[in-house]
Design a protein around this motif. Sequence first.
Motif, PDB file in Angstrom:
ATOM      1  N   PHE A 261     -18.700 -35.186  13.077  1.00 32.63           N
ATOM      2  CA  PHE A 261     -19.667 -34.421  12.294  1.00 32.63           C
ATOM      3  C   PHE A 261     -20.523 -35.392  11.495  1.00 32.63           C
ATOM      4  N   TRP A 262     -21.770 -35.011  11.213  1.00 34.66           N
ATOM      5  CA  TRP A 262     -22.604 -35.826  10.350  1.00 34.66           C
ATOM      6  C   TRP A 262     -23.686 -34.956   9.714  1.00 34.66           C
ATOM      7  N   ARG A 263     -24.246 -35.479   8.644  1.00 33.46           N
ATOM      8  CA  ARG A 263     -25.282 -34.768   7.888  1.00 33.46           C
ATOM      9  C   ARG A 263     -26.663 -35.267   8.289  1.00 33.46           C
ATOM     10  N   VAL A 264     -27.612 -34.339   8.391  1.00 29.75           N
ATOM     11  CA  VAL A 264     -28.999 -34.674   8.705  1.00 29.75           C
ATOM     12  C   VAL A 264     -29.890 -34.122   7.591  1.00 29.75           C
ATOM     13  N   VAL A 265     -30.717 -34.959   7.018  1.00 23.66           N
ATOM     14  CA  VAL A 265     -31.654 -34.541   5.975  1.00 23.66           C
ATOM     15  C   VAL A 265     -33.065 -34.585   6.562  1.00 23.66           C
ATOM     16  N   ILE A 266     -33.817 -33.478   6.382  1.00 27.47           N
ATOM     17  CA  ILE A 266     -35.184 -33.382   6.896  1.00 27.47           C
ATOM     18  C   ILE A 266     -36.108 -33.126   5.707  1.00 27.47           C
ATOM     19  N   PRO A 267     -36.593 -34.185   5.056  1.00 26.41           N
ATOM     20  CA  PRO A 267     -37.395 -34.021   3.833  1.00 26.41           C
ATOM     21  C   PRO A 267     -38.627 -33.131   4.018  1.00 26.41           C
ATOM     22  N   GLU A 268     -39.300 -33.264   5.153  1.00 27.43           N
ATOM     23  CA  GLU A 268     -40.536 -32.517   5.367  1.00 27.43           C
ATOM     24  C   GLU A 268     -40.300 -31.007   5.316  1.00 27.43           C
ATOM     25  N   LEU A 269     -39.115 -30.577   5.774  1.00 23.93           N
ATOM     26  CA  LEU A 269     -38.776 -29.149   5.780  1.00 23.93           C
ATOM     27  C   LEU A 269     -37.947 -28.753   4.571  1.00 23.93           C
ATOM     28  N   THR A 270     -37.690 -29.704   3.643  1.00 25.00           N
ATOM     29  CA  THR A 270     -36.760 -29.502   2.522  1.00 25.00           C
ATOM     30  C   THR A 270     -35.495 -28.814   3.036  1.00 25.00           C
ATOM     31  N   GLN A 271     -34.926 -29.415   4.072  1.00 24.68           N
ATOM     32  CA  GLN A 271     -33.802 -28.791   4.778  1.00 24.68           C
ATOM     33  C   GLN A 271     -32.708 -29.819   5.060  1.00 24.68           C
ATOM     34  N   GLU A 272     -31.453 -29.343   5.032  1.00 24.13           N
ATOM     35  CA  GLU A 272     -30.315 -30.166   5.412  1.00 24.13           C
ATOM     36  C   GLU A 272     -29.537 -29.471   6.515  1.00 24.13           C
ATOM     37  N   ARG A 273     -29.012 -30.259   7.430  1.00 25.83           N
ATOM     38  CA  ARG A 273     -28.231 -29.721   8.535  1.00 25.83           C
ATOM     39  C   ARG A 273     -26.964 -30.545   8.698  1.00 25.83           C
ATOM     40  N   ILE A 274     -25.924 -29.903   9.185  1.00 25.03           N
ATOM     41  CA  ILE A 274     -24.715 -30.613   9.591  1.00 25.03           C
ATOM     42  C   ILE A 274     -24.589 -30.425  11.099  1.00 25.03           C
ATOM     43  N   LYS A 275     -24.531 -31.543  11.801  1.00 24.99           N
ATOM     44  CA  LYS A 275     -24.429 -31.501  13.252  1.00 24.99           C
ATOM     45  C   LYS A 275     -23.075 -32.052  13.704  1.00 24.99           C
ATOM     46  N   TYR A 276     -22.764 -31.803  14.968  1.00 22.20           N
ATOM     47  CA  TYR A 276     -21.515 -32.331  15.525  1.00 22.20           C
ATOM     48  C   TYR A 276     -21.676 -32.569  17.019  1.00 22.20           C
ATOM     49  N   ALA A 277     -20.823 -33.443  17.550  1.00 18.82           N
ATOM     50  CA  ALA A 277     -20.728 -33.694  18.983  1.00 18.82           C
ATOM     51  C   ALA A 277     -19.245 -33.784  19.329  1.00 18.82           C
ATOM     52  N   THR A 278     -18.904 -33.563  20.580  1.00 17.27           N
ATOM     53  CA  THR A 278     -17.499 -33.545  20.994  1.00 17.27           C
ATOM     54  C   THR A 278     -17.274 -34.483  22.174  1.00 17.27           C
ATOM     55  N   SER A 279     -16.009 -34.919  22.313  1.00 13.78           N
ATOM     56  CA  SER A 279     -15.647 -35.804  23.421  1.00 13.78           C
ATOM     57  C   SER A 279     -14.160 -35.646  23.724  1.00 13.78           C
ATOM     58  N   THR A 280     -13.810 -35.757  24.977  1.00 13.29           N
ATOM     59  CA  THR A 280     -12.402 -35.739  25.370  1.00 13.29           C
ATOM     60  C   THR A 280     -11.896 -37.129  25.735  1.00 13.29           C
ATOM     61  N   ASP A 281     -12.804 -38.122  25.701  1.00 12.18           N
ATOM     62  CA  ASP A 281     -12.385 -39.486  26.017  1.00 12.18           C
ATOM     63  C   ASP A 281     -12.901 -40.533  25.033  1.00 12.18           C
ATOM     64  N   GLY A 282     -13.702 -40.119  24.031  1.00  8.54           N
ATOM     65  CA  GLY A 282     -14.232 -41.047  23.038  1.00  8.54           C
ATOM     66  C   GLY A 282     -15.426 -41.850  23.515  1.00  8.54           C
ATOM     67  N   VAL A 283     -15.793 -41.696  24.769  1.00  9.59           N
ATOM     68  CA  VAL A 283     -16.895 -42.467  25.355  1.00  9.59           C
ATOM     69  C   VAL A 283     -18.082 -41.569  25.685  1.00  9.59           C
ATOM     70  N   ASN A 284     -17.795 -40.471  26.327  1.00  9.33           N
ATOM     71  CA  ASN A 284     -18.846 -39.533  26.715  1.00  9.33           C
ATOM     72  C   ASN A 284     -18.882 -38.396  25.705  1.00  9.33           C
ATOM     73  N   TRP A 285     -20.024 -38.271  25.007  1.00 10.93           N
ATOM     74  CA  TRP A 285     -20.163 -37.298  23.930  1.00 10.93           C
ATOM     75  C   TRP A 285     -21.179 -36.225  24.304  1.00 10.93           C
ATOM     76  N   SER A 286     -20.885 -35.004  23.862  1.00 10.56           N
ATOM     77  CA  SER A 286     -21.788 -33.894  24.127  1.00 10.56           C
ATOM     78  C   SER A 286     -23.087 -34.075  23.358  1.00 10.56           C
ATOM     79  N   ALA A 287     -24.108 -33.316  23.756  1.00 11.83           N
ATOM     80  CA  ALA A 287     -25.357 -33.309  23.005  1.00 11.83           C
ATOM     81  C   ALA A 287     -25.091 -32.744  21.617  1.00 11.83           C
TER      82      ALA A 287
END
Length: 465
Positions: A261-287
């Motif tokens: 998980f990680w935090r994304v700050v978008i100043p232009e939109l005065t918006q914050e988002r928390i995004k995530y990606a997943t993996s079953t092998d630690g190498v190949n990560w989802s979008a």
Amino acid sequence: MSSTARQRLAVIASGVLSALIAGIPSFAQESGDAAPVLDFAAATCGAAGDLEAEFLLTEPLDAPAGDAWTVADVRVEAASGPLPATAVSGTLLPGAEVPAPGEGSLSGTAPVPASGGRVAFAADLERGGEQTTVEGSAVLEPCGPAVPDEELEVPGRVWGPYGGKRTIPTHVSPAGGQTTHPSVLHFPDGWNGYEFWMAHTPYPGSNSAHEDPNIAASHDGVNWVVPAGLSNPIDDQPGLPGPYNSDTDLAMGPGNTMYVFWRVVIPELTQERIKYATSTDGVNWSAPAEALRSSMKVRRPLSPAFLYEDGRWVMWAVNITRSPNRVEYTVGGATPAKADWGTPVAVAVGGMQREKEPWHLSVHKDGDEYIGLLNDTVIGSTGRDGDLLFLAGETPTAFANSAKSTVPRTKPFQHDHLYRATMIVSSEYGRPGYRMWYSARLALNPDVWNVQDTFLHGAAVHGAP
């Protein structure tokens, strides 16, 4: 031009709180040119037996005015032989300009063999059509780990010495550069070939253009690599004044799947988002997918910490919409998708230190107990004079804290502000406790960020705030 140490250095023991290697600083030999001087500054012997040497590159006060020297290359050689270029951290790096006379120095630090002996730094410099090489050296005594004694423990507190600096590979050149926001998972029997996995965000010189989620792995929690086939970063943002990433957190979900998980700050939109990606092998990560979206005017969830328990995701975060900052807890659903999160509720974290407020945190489960590390900051600031408080609670919304920092805020020549940290339940010298990786900042111009590794112990470790 070269510099040599005037006399052999000695290790001054100081119990479990680490040893400082002291000595008379090196001096520059007489020279007729106007090149900067590369001097030995100091070395530290950590409680775990980690030996680090620091050198400073400085323009002499009587240097003539002119264009600044630029560092072309830096080399370090120990008694055991040359060290890799990635071993050097700080501001003494290729591409850096040497400050003008009287305006400071470039600092380079490298971990060297604990056996001590001669350590030499060399820097190739360029200025216009000129080229020169400066050198500095020192002879260090051996460094050994300090074993904690019963009488040195602090009753009722979880605490430890400052850590040993770890070289974490990043997507930023040079590899092993400055980074922050560590989050570590431990798998005693391994997960896809490694026992330790870390998420972190490179932050050289506090440059948000590089503050993107990275993944690293290790067999021992000391030596970290990028697993073969993995391409960092997991997500890339341009940095201020545009969108930027920060605040990684690593967690295991259903199906033996790893989530970052990680935090994304978008100043232009005065918006914050928390995004995530997943993996079953630690190498190949989802979008990247979105876990949360909020207006900066309503909610600003800093340093989110996630757990998957009882078939649902839960999240703690520090809401920094208005000061004093407050910790909040939110219950989600079977996936971290943004539509599944409920209304955040306030979390009691115990009394804060004087004129301090919450800043970053991590939360973990130890049996039936919730434990965590709370990074504080001077009220109204962004991480100034940060300490790390230990948290313990029987419920996810009520914690007691250690009242004082678990590790010293200042490590000579390494850090003077503590930041986000992570830990696992572990043992050292046969005693139960917590192994902790913490990020920290050395306030220079620009700032220097690194991850340190230490062990927290105490007279009554488990359950003690």
